[in-house]
Structure formats: structure tokens, C-alpha cells
Design an enzyme around this catalytic site. Sequence first.
Site, PDB file in Angstrom:
ATOM      1  N   ASP A  18      -6.064  10.431  18.625  1.00  0.00           N
ATOM      2  CA  ASP A  18      -5.584   9.091  18.270  1.00  0.00           C
ATOM      3  C   ASP A  18      -4.531   9.158  17.157  1.00  0.00           C
ATOM      4  O   ASP A  18      -4.497  10.103  16.371  1.00  0.00           O
ATOM      5  CB  ASP A  18      -6.784   8.242  17.826  1.00  0.00           C
ATOM      6  CG  ASP A  18      -6.445   6.764  17.782  1.00  0.00           C
ATOM      7  OD1 ASP A  18      -5.542   6.333  18.523  1.00  0.00           O
ATOM      8  OD2 ASP A  18      -7.076   6.036  16.990  1.00  0.00           O
ATOM      9  N   HIS A  35       3.521   9.695  21.695  1.00  0.00           N
ATOM     10  CA  HIS A  35       2.783  10.316  22.809  1.00  0.00           C
ATOM     11  C   HIS A  35       3.473  11.607  23.246  1.00  0.00           C
ATOM     12  O   HIS A  35       2.810  12.597  23.567  1.00  0.00           O
ATOM     13  CB  HIS A  35       2.681   9.349  23.998  1.00  0.00           C
ATOM     14  CG  HIS A  35       1.936   8.083  23.693  1.00  0.00           C
ATOM     15  ND1 HIS A  35       0.752   8.081  23.003  1.00  0.00           N
ATOM     16  CD2 HIS A  35       2.212   6.783  23.988  1.00  0.00           C
ATOM     17  CE1 HIS A  35       0.322   6.825  22.888  1.00  0.00           C
ATOM     18  NE2 HIS A  35       1.194   6.025  23.464  1.00  0.00           N
ATOM     19  N   LEU A 129     -12.974  28.782  29.660  1.00  0.00           N
ATOM     20  CA  LEU A 129     -13.133  27.479  28.999  1.00  0.00           C
ATOM     21  C   LEU A 129     -13.200  26.348  30.026  1.00  0.00           C
ATOM     22  O   LEU A 129     -12.392  26.304  30.961  1.00  0.00           O
ATOM     23  CB  LEU A 129     -11.931  27.253  28.064  1.00  0.00           C
ATOM     24  CG  LEU A 129     -11.863  25.907  27.355  1.00  0.00           C
ATOM     25  CD1 LEU A 129     -12.891  25.846  26.224  1.00  0.00           C
ATOM     26  CD2 LEU A 129     -10.466  25.647  26.798  1.00  0.00           C
TER      27      LEU A 129
HETATM   28  C1  IPE Z   1      -8.993   5.878  22.001  1.00  0.00           C
HETATM   29  O1  IPE Z   1      -7.950   5.439  21.238  1.00  0.00           O
HETATM   30  C2  IPE Z   1      -8.508   6.364  23.340  1.00  0.00           C
HETATM   31  C3  IPE Z   1      -7.693   7.573  23.316  1.00  0.00           C
HETATM   32  C4  IPE Z   1      -7.396   8.301  22.287  1.00  0.00           C
HETATM   33  C5  IPE Z   1      -7.209   7.986  24.600  1.00  0.00           C
HETATM   34  P1  IPE Z   1      -7.521   3.894  21.167  1.00  0.00           P
HETATM   35  O2  IPE Z   1      -6.421   3.813  20.209  1.00  0.00           O
HETATM   36  O3  IPE Z   1      -7.277   3.353  22.526  1.00  0.00           O
HETATM   37  O4  IPE Z   1      -8.842   3.225  20.604  1.00  0.00           O
HETATM   38  P2  IPE Z   1      -9.019   1.933  19.712  1.00  0.00           P
HETATM   39  O5  IPE Z   1      -8.257   0.834  20.383  1.00  0.00           O
HETATM   40  O6  IPE Z   1      -8.468   2.271  18.369  1.00  0.00           O
HETATM   41  O7  IPE Z   1     -10.485   1.729  19.669  1.00  0.00           O
HETATM   42  C1  IPE Z   2      -3.725   7.695  21.059  1.00  0.00           C
HETATM   43  O1  IPE Z   2      -2.756   7.164  20.248  1.00  0.00           O
HETATM   44  C2  IPE Z   2      -3.267   7.912  22.464  1.00  0.00           C
HETATM   45  C3  IPE Z   2      -3.793   6.927  23.413  1.00  0.00           C
HETATM   46  C4  IPE Z   2      -4.636   5.988  23.146  1.00  0.00           C
HETATM   47  C5  IPE Z   2      -3.309   7.008  24.759  1.00  0.00           C
HETATM   48  P1  IPE Z   2      -2.517   5.595  20.108  1.00  0.00           P
HETATM   49  O2  IPE Z   2      -1.457   5.203  21.091  1.00  0.00           O
HETATM   50  O3  IPE Z   2      -3.773   4.837  20.223  1.00  0.00           O
HETATM   51  O4  IPE Z   2      -1.924   5.526  18.660  1.00  0.00           O
HETATM   52  P2  IPE Z   2      -2.301   4.485  17.529  1.00  0.00           P
HETATM   53  O5  IPE Z   2      -3.782   4.559  17.356  1.00  0.00           O
HETATM   54  O6  IPE Z   2      -1.863   3.143  18.016  1.00  0.00           O
HETATM   55  O7  IPE Z   2      -1.558   4.961  16.338  1.00  0.00           O
HETATM   56 MG    MG Z   3      -5.169   4.318  18.838  1.00  0.00          MG
END
Ligand code: IPE
Ligand code: IPE
Ligand code: MG
Length: 251
Positions: A18, A35, A129
Site C-alpha cells: 500500500d 503503481h 517458493l
Molecule cells: C489494500 O489497499 C489493497 C491493496 C494493497 C491491493 P487499499 O488502499 O485498497 O486499502 P484501504 O482502502 O486503505 O483500506
Molecule cells: C496500493 O496503493 C495499491 C493498490 C491498492 C492497488 P494505493 O493505490 O492504495 O495507494 P494509496 O494508499 O492511495 O497511497
Molecule cells: Mg491504499
Amino acid sequence: MKNDFQVKKIKHVAIIMDGNGRWAQNRAHRRVWGHVRGSSIVSDVVERSDDLGVEALTLYAFSTENWSRPQAEVKTLFSLLKKFLMRERSRILKNKIRFKVIGDIVNLPEATKDLIAKLENETKDFDGLKLSFAFGYGGRSEIVSGIKSLVEQGIEISEESISKAMYAPEIGDVDLLIRTGGDQRISNFLLWQVAYAELFFTNTKWPDFNTEEYEDILRSVEGRERRFGAVDETESLDSARKMARVNHQQY
Ligand code: IPE
Ligand code: IPE
Ligand code: MG
């Protein structure tokens, strides 16, 4: 090449990758740039897991809730998955990594679904793995579909049968769950399997995460005592005696 340090207690690591969007926004870029940068470090973490003796690695790449993001962002995440599959295929095969995607991928483009099916099939008998990508994944929906299939087959509901009905039962319970990006929540990830997982939250946003920090986390968690609700018998007897002496002196 094997690393000096090898994990013993930690067999299954799960990572909530995240913080990509905030990482990019902090640099005045569009979220999708985060990303793109984030996806480039995935293979380093996979490789280091293998070197450190981790048996299973499950990466949260796209949740069921992420479908509600803008279409352009969703598309970028699809295309990054496809690029990862094309770029890493030979390395996955060479390192005998068993690859799987867990989650609902019906809405992915056909070409990506074909790549996934091909790689899953080519690697299904590998004993290296166990790498799983959680894509279109939701922990609650995994539990619901597992229980539904047990009911349909007339199998008795038990902790054991539910564990076996999960998308990838062979990866087992999570020993360590890492979340990058600074938030301290589970976000519907592997709900059944994290029952007794050690949790590690780091403020590092995923595109800044690296193998040094990963190894430091594994080393520090390897040193933690996991009690699973029980107590160490000798220790508890000793401390009970000490407590009894203290109490005796006091009264
Ligand atoms: C969790 O992150 C999902 C992934 C990392 C793929 P999100 O950014 O979607 O989660 P919330 O919205 O902070 O809970
Ligand atoms: C995690 O990064 C990747 C996915 C959820 C796909 P985010 O896109 O949620 O990034 P933040 O949390 O908004 O910074
Ligand atoms: Mg996020």
C-alpha cells in the site's frame, strides 16, 4: 544464492503493498505513476523471499474494493499485472517458483487470463517458493465461496474443512503480515488465514520499500515469541513461584 540469514518460524509471508498513490502525489505525479514504480520492486521482494527460505509469499495487488477506483487506474493495474507476467515468466520458471493468482479474475482481459492460466499450469508441480498474487481478491468472499462449496458437497463445516476450501489451501495460515504505507488495517486480506499472524506495519510507502527493510522485518519478527494463546510452562511455573514469594512477604 542463499542468504546467511534463513527464516525458521516464518513460513508464509503476506504483504499489503500500500501507499503507491500517496507516494506519487507527494511527488506531484499522478497516482498511477506510483503503481508503475511499485510494481518494479515486486520481483526483488520475491527473489529475497526465496533466498531467505520463505516458503510462501502472498501479495495483495488488487482488492474486490479496488474495482470502485477510476477506470483508468484499474486499467493501469491490469496492464502492470500483464507486464509482470510477461517480464518475470522466465525467472519464475528458472527458480522453480509455483505461481498462482487468488481472487476473481473473470473481468480481466482474455490475454491476461491466458497468461495467468499458462503460468499456473507450467509451475503447478514446482516445489520452490509458493508465490500467490491476490488480484480481484476479497477475504470475505473467499470465506463465503469456500463455505458454499462445502455445503454443496455436503461436507461438514469445521475449521479444518474451511481451511481446505480456501482458494490456495496449500499456502496455509499466514505467519507474518506486512503492510506498507502507514495504515494499520487488514482491508479484507486473507481474513481466515491471518488468525494468528504476526502483524508488521511500516510507514514506508510501497515504491520506497526495499529488500533491506524486508530482511530487517523478517529478522525482527523471527525473534518474537509466538504463544498461540498458550504459555511457556517452565516460565509460568517460575514466575508463579516468584509471585507467591512476593505475596507471602507482603502479607
Ligand atoms: C489494500 O489497499 C489493497 C491493496 C494493497 C491491493 P487499499 O488502499 O485498497 O486499502 P484501504 O482502502 O486503505 O483500506
Ligand atoms: C496500493 O496503493 C495499491 C493498490 C491498492 C492497488 P494505493 O493505490 O492504495 O495507494 P494509496 O494508499 O492511495 O497511497
Ligand atoms: Mg491504499
